[in-house]
Scaffold this active site. Sequence first.
Site, PDB file in Angstrom:
ATOM      1  N   ASP A  29       0.851  -1.185   0.000  1.00  0.00           N
ATOM      2  CA  ASP A  29       0.000   0.000   0.000  1.00  0.00           C
ATOM      3  C   ASP A  29       0.889   1.238   0.000  1.00  0.00           C
ATOM      4  O   ASP A  29       1.145   1.848   1.037  1.00  0.00           O
ATOM      5  CB  ASP A  29      -0.889  -0.037   1.247  1.00  0.00           C
ATOM      6  CG  ASP A  29      -2.098   0.889   1.145  1.00  0.00           C
ATOM      7  OD1 ASP A  29      -2.427   1.296   0.010  1.00  0.00           O
ATOM      8  OD2 ASP A  29      -2.701   1.198   2.174  1.00  0.00           O
ATOM      9  N   GLU A 106      -6.809   5.140  -8.613  1.00  0.00           N
ATOM     10  CA  GLU A 106      -8.066   5.696  -8.083  1.00  0.00           C
ATOM     11  C   GLU A 106      -8.721   6.685  -9.043  1.00  0.00           C
ATOM     12  O   GLU A 106      -8.055   7.512  -9.665  1.00  0.00           O
ATOM     13  CB  GLU A 106      -7.748   6.424  -6.766  1.00  0.00           C
ATOM     14  CG  GLU A 106      -8.954   6.807  -5.983  1.00  0.00           C
ATOM     15  CD  GLU A 106      -8.980   6.157  -4.600  1.00  0.00           C
ATOM     16  OE1 GLU A 106      -9.977   6.344  -3.914  1.00  0.00           O
ATOM     17  OE2 GLU A 106      -8.022   5.463  -4.224  1.00  0.00           O
ATOM     18  N   LYS A 142     -10.029   2.009  -9.086  1.00  0.00           N
ATOM     19  CA  LYS A 142     -10.392   2.117  -7.669  1.00  0.00           C
ATOM     20  C   LYS A 142     -11.495   3.165  -7.510  1.00  0.00           C
ATOM     21  O   LYS A 142     -11.328   4.324  -7.907  1.00  0.00           O
ATOM     22  CB  LYS A 142      -9.135   2.529  -6.898  1.00  0.00           C
ATOM     23  CG  LYS A 142      -9.072   2.014  -5.487  1.00  0.00           C
ATOM     24  CD  LYS A 142      -7.658   2.217  -4.967  1.00  0.00           C
ATOM     25  CE  LYS A 142      -7.628   2.102  -3.464  1.00  0.00           C
ATOM     26  NZ  LYS A 142      -6.406   2.624  -2.908  1.00  0.00           N
ATOM     27  N   THR A 166     -13.247   0.748  -2.958  1.00  0.00           N
ATOM     28  CA  THR A 166     -12.482   1.227  -1.808  1.00  0.00           C
ATOM     29  C   THR A 166     -13.391   1.986  -0.833  1.00  0.00           C
ATOM     30  O   THR A 166     -14.583   2.136  -1.082  1.00  0.00           O
ATOM     31  CB  THR A 166     -11.303   2.099  -2.291  1.00  0.00           C
ATOM     32  OG1 THR A 166     -10.433   2.367  -1.193  1.00  0.00           O
ATOM     33  CG2 THR A 166     -11.761   3.408  -2.897  1.00  0.00           C
ATOM     34  N   PHE A 188     -11.751  -1.165   4.973  1.00  0.00           N
ATOM     35  CA  PHE A 188     -10.752  -0.379   5.699  1.00  0.00           C
ATOM     36  C   PHE A 188     -10.747  -0.749   7.180  1.00  0.00           C
ATOM     37  O   PHE A 188     -11.517  -0.199   7.964  1.00  0.00           O
ATOM     38  CB  PHE A 188     -11.034   1.119   5.513  1.00  0.00           C
ATOM     39  CG  PHE A 188     -10.459   1.702   4.253  1.00  0.00           C
ATOM     40  CD1 PHE A 188     -10.498   0.999   3.063  1.00  0.00           C
ATOM     41  CD2 PHE A 188      -9.881   2.957   4.260  1.00  0.00           C
ATOM     42  CE1 PHE A 188      -9.967   1.544   1.897  1.00  0.00           C
ATOM     43  CE2 PHE A 188      -9.347   3.508   3.099  1.00  0.00           C
ATOM     44  CZ  PHE A 188      -9.394   2.802   1.914  1.00  0.00           C
TER      45      PHE A 188
END
Length: 330
Positions: A29, A106, A142, A166, A188
């Site tokens: 990440d 993203e 994403k 996400t 998350f």
Amino acid sequence: FAPQLPFPHSDSMANAREQLAKATKIVADTGDLDSIRELKPEDATTNPSLILAAVSNPKFADLVDEAIKSAKGDTLDEKVQDATDRLAVAFGTEITKLVPGYVSTEVDARLSFDVEGTIAKAHKILALYAEKGIAKERILIKIASTWEGIQAARKLEAQGITCNMTLLFNFYQAVAAADAKATLISPFVGRILDWYKANAKKEYSHDEDPGVLSVRRIFDYYKKHGHKTIVMGASFRSVGEVLALSGCDRLTISPALLTEMAALSQEVPIKLDAEAAKAKDIPAVTVTENVFRWEMNEDAMATEKLAEGIRKFAADLSKLEGIVKAKMSA
């Protein structure tokens, strides 16, 4: 699938990271290319905050300069937005040279409530990757797990475009994403824990951690009902939180925690087991738009964290555009 028993003791026992890697695909990440080169993960995930951190590093100046030089648009703002897209793709392209699997890029968080805008941005990102010779099969688009984001993913997946949902904090977001045939979700973990620690004013063991429990519930539901969507836990606060999800399909982990795990020699038992999940009594759930919106409304943590996450990614994207604009105007 993953072994049921803890790995046996031996004099040359694998470190915690090596043990985890036998049960779970490890994803880095980070947008830092040097970290990815060193850690050799299977996949990598980026987001506007990670790209912003990387762009501020002088060692990536060439990538930034090239994105700015290539930018197209009739106005300065259009050029800035195009350069920012190119920048995300430039980092993603470099990452594809370092990992064998997926790279996540993203979509603009400001499109989180815009189905068609999200789809258009996804196509643009993939077109920019194609210019660099990167096949769409390597890229996960994403998208924030709003109702609109999930509907955009449904359409994109039907076009053969793979998506990573996400900012996922809630079971009903996960069920809706699986129904949309999303390739992957990113629940998350750490941000869920943050909320509960702040609001319940208590500490949690790793097996009581609300973020860990949320991912375990989603994983079991997916395996029980044959959903193909990959579960990739994200946003970890500690090594213990990561290891509490050993056996999850994938986990995306910061370089700092990956390094910390490599120094640990503790035993890492499997915590998530697809075969065991299939034997559990878990009823199927239908998530319509009404159900989705109601269940999000009932979940203060998920509502607050989703909104906060979108705001933060949007703010970091604006900062990134500010840096690009300043360089263009220099």
